[in-house]
Each structure stands twice: as C-alpha cells, then as structure tokens.
Design a protein around this motif. Structure first.
Motif, PDB file in Angstrom:
ATOM      1  N   LEU A 138      -6.539  -0.271  -3.545  1.00 38.13           N
ATOM      2  CA  LEU A 138      -7.428  -1.203  -2.840  1.00 38.13           C
ATOM      3  C   LEU A 138      -8.184  -2.077  -3.822  1.00 38.13           C
ATOM      4  CD1 LEU A 138      -8.839   1.184  -0.079  1.00 38.13           C
ATOM      5  CD2 LEU A 138      -7.168  -0.662   0.232  1.00 38.13           C
ATOM      6  N   GLY A 151       0.805  -1.212   0.000  1.00 34.36           N
ATOM      7  CA  GLY A 151       0.000   0.000   0.000  1.00 34.36           C
ATOM      8  C   GLY A 151       0.836   1.258   0.000  1.00 34.36           C
ATOM      9  N   ASP A 197     -13.534  -1.944   0.871  1.00 33.97           N
ATOM     10  CA  ASP A 197     -12.685  -0.902   1.454  1.00 33.97           C
ATOM     11  C   ASP A 197     -12.576   0.295   0.519  1.00 33.97           C
ATOM     12  OD1 ASP A 197     -12.299  -2.476   3.644  1.00 33.97           O
ATOM     13  OD2 ASP A 197     -10.296  -3.164   3.070  1.00 33.97           O
ATOM     14  N   ARG A 257      -9.873  -5.518  -2.652  1.00 34.29           N
ATOM     15  CA  ARG A 257     -10.545  -4.982  -1.472  1.00 34.29           C
ATOM     16  C   ARG A 257     -11.591  -3.949  -1.907  1.00 34.29           C
ATOM     17  NH1 ARG A 257      -5.539  -3.155   2.122  1.00 34.29           N
ATOM     18  NH2 ARG A 257      -7.229  -2.374   3.455  1.00 34.29           N
TER      19      ARG A 257
END
Length: 556
Positions: free
Chosen positions: A264, A135, A272, A269
C-alpha cells in the motif's frame, strides 16, 4: 527519508467514543480486511511520545506489536504453502497408481511430473507481475480458487491428455502462489523476526509433504471408489480430490486478512497502510485504534524505490495501468543495480530445483522399484541402476507382463519417513536463520544435498536407499528455507513479487529439466543423474555469496 503528507486530519482520531460499535476508522479497516477486535477503553497510551508520531515502515510495524495477528497470518499463509507443496508432490504418489489407468510409461510419467512445472512457469511471472500492480491479497484469493477447481477437474479426467491439461492449469495457478505468498508474508514482518518467521513458513512445505505421504498411505491402497459405465473413479482419484480441500479453505480464510501495508505504501496509499497498522495493533495488543502511536508514515526515498512517485490508481485506467506497471517492473529487474540480484537468483533457483524436484519427485518411484526387485530376488542386493534396468525390462514392457499399478505399503511408509526427516532441520532453520544467516544455511544445505545425490549411486538395498533419501530430504528442506528467505528479501518492495516470480520461473524450469533428465537417464544411462544433480547443487549454492547480506536488515 521523506515525509508523506497525511492530508487533513480526521475528526475520529480524537473525537470518536471508544465504545462505539463501528466507527469510521473501523469501517475502513473492515474494507481493508482487518478485523477490529478487542478494543480498549480509548484512554491515551502513557507510553506514547511525540517522537513516535512519525515512523517509517520498520518502526510502524514494530510499534504495532507482535502477537495474535501474526500467528493468524502465519497459519493462513502457511496453509497456502502447504497446499502448494501437496499439489506438487502428490503427483509422485499418483504416478505409480495411475500407471494402468492412464497407460503411462517412464517417459510419460516424466512429462506428467513436468507439466505442472510448465504451468507454474507461465503462471509465476503473470501472477507475480499482477500482484505488484493490483495487490497481493486479491491475487492470492484468485489463485487459490483456480487451483482448487483445476485439481477437482483433473481427478475426473479419464485419459492422459485431459489429465495433462488440467495439471497444466493447476500449475499455472500454483505458479503465482509461491512468489506472491512469500512477498505478502514477508511484508508484515519486522526485521528482527523476519528470518525466523520465513523459515517457520518454509516448514509448512514439510507439513505438506507429511500430509501427502500420510493421506496417500491411507487412501490409495484402500481400494475405495469404483467404475460405472466405463467411468472410473478409483482411490488415487479420490486422493487427488482430497488434495483440493486446502486450496478451497485458503480462498475463504484470505478474506480475513488485510492487504500488505508495504505494498500500500509503494502505491502511495499511505492512509490505507496506516489503517492496516492500526488493525494489527488492535489485534496484537487489545488496545483501541486511537492508541496506536504512529500518526504519520515516513517513506524511504532510496535508490531502489519509487514509493512516493507512484500515481494514484484512480487516476488511470486499471487495465492500462496494470500493463504499464508489468512492463516497467520487468524492465527494472534487468537493469542495474537490480540486474545482479536477478541473474544470481535465477541461477541459484534453477540449479537448486533441478536437485530438489529432480530427486524428491522420484523417491516414491525408486522405493517402488526397490520393492519390486526385493520381491523377486529376496536377499540379493543391487544398486539403483541394476534395479532400474530390471524393473524397466520386466514391468514397463507390456509384451512381457500385464500392467501392475500396485504399490506395496512399504513404499508409503518409507516415503513418510523420508519427508518426516525434514522436521528437525526445519526447527534448526527457524532457530538459527537470524543467528547464522541465510548464506550459511544455503551453502551447507546444497553441499550436503550434493553429497547425498552422489551417494545414491552407491545404494545397494532398500535400507541404504531410505537412509540416503531421508538425509537428502532433511538438508534440502533446510536449504529451501534459506533460499526462500534470501530471494524474498533481496528485491525492493515495488519489484518483490515480480522478482521472486522470475526466480520461480527459473526454479520451475529446473524442476522440468530435473524430471526429464532423471526420467530419461534413469532408464538409459543410470549413473548420470546422481552426479549431475550433485554438481549443480554444490555449484549453485556458492552463488549466494555474491548477494548482499539480508539477515536482520530492513526490507528495501
């Protein structure tokens, strides 16, 4: 487009009271770093229609609005860019001042200029690869903290070797700052504003240059500091300590921002990412999270993406998963069709930064040399080669004269004028990047900068030197903005930080070679540096014509 499975619907999407201080969605948003402020009444959005329930990234970020969140993002990311440039360019003011303390010669000055780029080469690839795996946000926080601590440590270093070591650590941290912050910032921008906003962020480099020149002018000639028991902490060291403050501030401010929604999504994800979009929507519009019209994200199943195929992070060891991702990303960069983008971006960054850092880092030194010449020769004019030969013989030889690290205030004023000259071109880039395109600006800037480099050979006094340096600073800054935009946009999301990092490695190598070549040839065969830089800048700029057009195009 393939439709992602949003999973079971959560009750709070329709049942939570709008006036509750912290509902489940808000708790999730806080975890992701989005501040849920300015909540609305919770009434249905009259503009919401069924057709907007599902959206891809570009549509989702567009529906989140553009406003307060993006301006806060620009301020924080711009400060990251500012602190990076301050750390790099500060060395050009430190070198003449530290000459006596660290017993520097032209050769060792060149290596001190280079060591930060060597560190940046090491750090760029490592940090960029980790950012594509773990990330953007958490990597940026770690980078800023390490960078700040390394600068503080270097300011306390009392000898050349220890100073070199901490500058290397400083560079290793800075190496990740560039590729990660550009990827992070770009992944929050809608396509119709991305070029202008990336150019706006590039202008923070100019702001960093202005801060460095202004603070150097205030602090270094002041004579503050002193010596106690053989421990020296004088004005240039205090100046270096001040350079660490933006990095400390950035590390704290980044906690207020969310992870990149584009990243994300690339990690599978999707819920999220949707929460991040809702947080952006709240900050930009002042409405409640439930009024955000997108309920389900669509993922592009293009030839360069693997978004829906990424395994959830929880299903595998984090360390093994990260190493596996880094290896996979590295292989993908050098496989068709991405190989073409990688090769061209490496070439452009290498040639461009030989010129950018090869000359920009030496401008204060050249101003200082012209100043020393004029003090002894008054109205006698001389070109840069004659001036360099005189200064090298009479000031850098300890057998001829005692070490003199004094810098006249004219040097700081001229340096400030040089970097300030980039302000109009940065404004021009912000206004025209999405209209005229990245390639126009890059080709124009590199050819103009090449002409300025050639003109350096025909400079005969301080005024001529100032004019040519100011024009070079202006056009090269414009080219830097367009290059950052183009290289950031050309790579797909799952390879963006790694791709930009590899390009930055080439850029740092160019900075190293530029400084070594300038330092060596400036004193041994003076005409060579200016013409070498001119040819590399012009030739490298043309390479961008082989890259795809990314102006106003959706990010891959």
């Amino acid at each position: 487009m393939v439709e992602t499975d949003p999973g079971p619907k959560k009750p709070h999407n329709c049942d939570v009271k709008g006036d509750h201080p912290l509902n489940g969605a808000d708790s999730k948003a806080l975890e992701l770093g989005v501040l849920p402020t300015l909540k609305g009444s919770g009434k249905a959005d009259p503009e919401k229609g069924s057709n907007s329930d599902k959206a891809d990234f570009e549509k989702a970020i567009e529906l989140a609005g553009y406003g307060r969140f993006h301006y806060m993002l620009l301020a924080v990311c711009g400060l990251v860019s500012t602190s990076e440039e301050m750390d790099v360019i500060s060395m050009s003011f430190i070198l003449p001042s530290a000459e006596c303390d660290l017993k520097l010669t032209t050769h060792t000055k060149g290596w001190l200029n280079c060591i930060i780029f060597i560190g940046m080469m090491v750090g760029a690839y490592a940090w960029g690869s980790v950012a594509d795996s773990l990330g953007r946000k958490r990597v940026l926080i770690a980078i800023s903290a390490v960078n700040a601590l390394a600068i503080v440590a270097s300011s306390f270093s009392q000898n050349y070797e220890l100073f070199m070591f901490f500058r290397f650590v400083n560079g290793a941290a800075l190496g990740g700052s560039g590729p990660v912050i550009w990827s992070y910032f770009a992944e929050f921008q809608p396509k119709n504003k991305r070029g202008a906003m990336l150019s706006f962020m590039a202008a923070f480099w100019t702001l960093g240059n202005l801060f460095v020149a202004g603070l150097a002018w205030i602090i270094i000639p002041s004579g503050i500091g002193g010596e106690t028991g053989g421990f020296v902490y004088n004005s240039w060291r205090i100046f270096l300590l001040v350079m660490s403050l933006p990095s400390f501030l950035v590390a704290l401010l980044l906690f207020l921002l969310p992870e990149s929604p584009k990243f994300l999504i690339s990690q599978g994800r999707h819920e999220d990412a949707l929460e991040v979009f809702k947080g952006i929507y709240v900050m930009n519009t002042g409405r409640s999270r439930e009024m955000y019209p997108v309920k389900q994200l669509l993922v592009d199943d293009g030839p360069h993406t693997k978004l829906e195929k990424v395994e959830p992070r929880e299903q595998k060891s984090k360390m093994r998963g990260m190493i596996s991702d880094i290896i996979e990303h590295s292989k993908d960069l050098f496989m068709p069709p991405i190989l073409k983008f990688t090769a061209i971006s490496i070439t452009i960054n290498f040639t461009f930064h030989i010129g950018y850092y090869g000359l920009m880092m030496w401008f204060p030194e050249m101003f200082n040399r012209f100043d020393k010449w004029s003090q002894d020769h008054h109205d006698v004019e001389a070109d840069i080669c004659q001036v360099t030969a005189y200064v090298t013989q009479h000031f850098h030889n300890s057998e001829v004269t005692a070490c003199d690290s004094h810098m006249h205030t004219d040097v700081f004023r001229e340096s400030l004028i040089t970097v300030a000259a980039a302000i109009p071109s940065n404004i021009f880039a912000v206004l025209g990047m999405d209209r005229l395109g990245r390639k126009f600006f890059l080709v124009f800037a590199t050819f103009s900068a090449g002409l300025c480099s050639t003109a350096m050979y025909f400079v005969y006094n301080k005024t001529n030197n100032l004019i040519v340096s100011a024009i070079f600073s202006s056009v090269i800054s414009c080219g830097n903005a367009s290059l950052d935009c183009l290289i950031t946009e050309v790579f797909p999301t799952n390879l963006r930080a790694t791709g930009v990092a590899v390009s930055m490695v080439a850029a740092r190598l160019g900075g190293i070679i530029g400084n070594v070549v300038i330092a060596t040839l400036l004193d041994t065969y003076c005409p060579a540096p200016t013409f070498i830089v001119a040819a590399l800048l012009a030739g490298g700029g043309l390479m961008c014509l082989f890259l795809p057009n990314t102006t106003r195009q959706a990010l891959q």
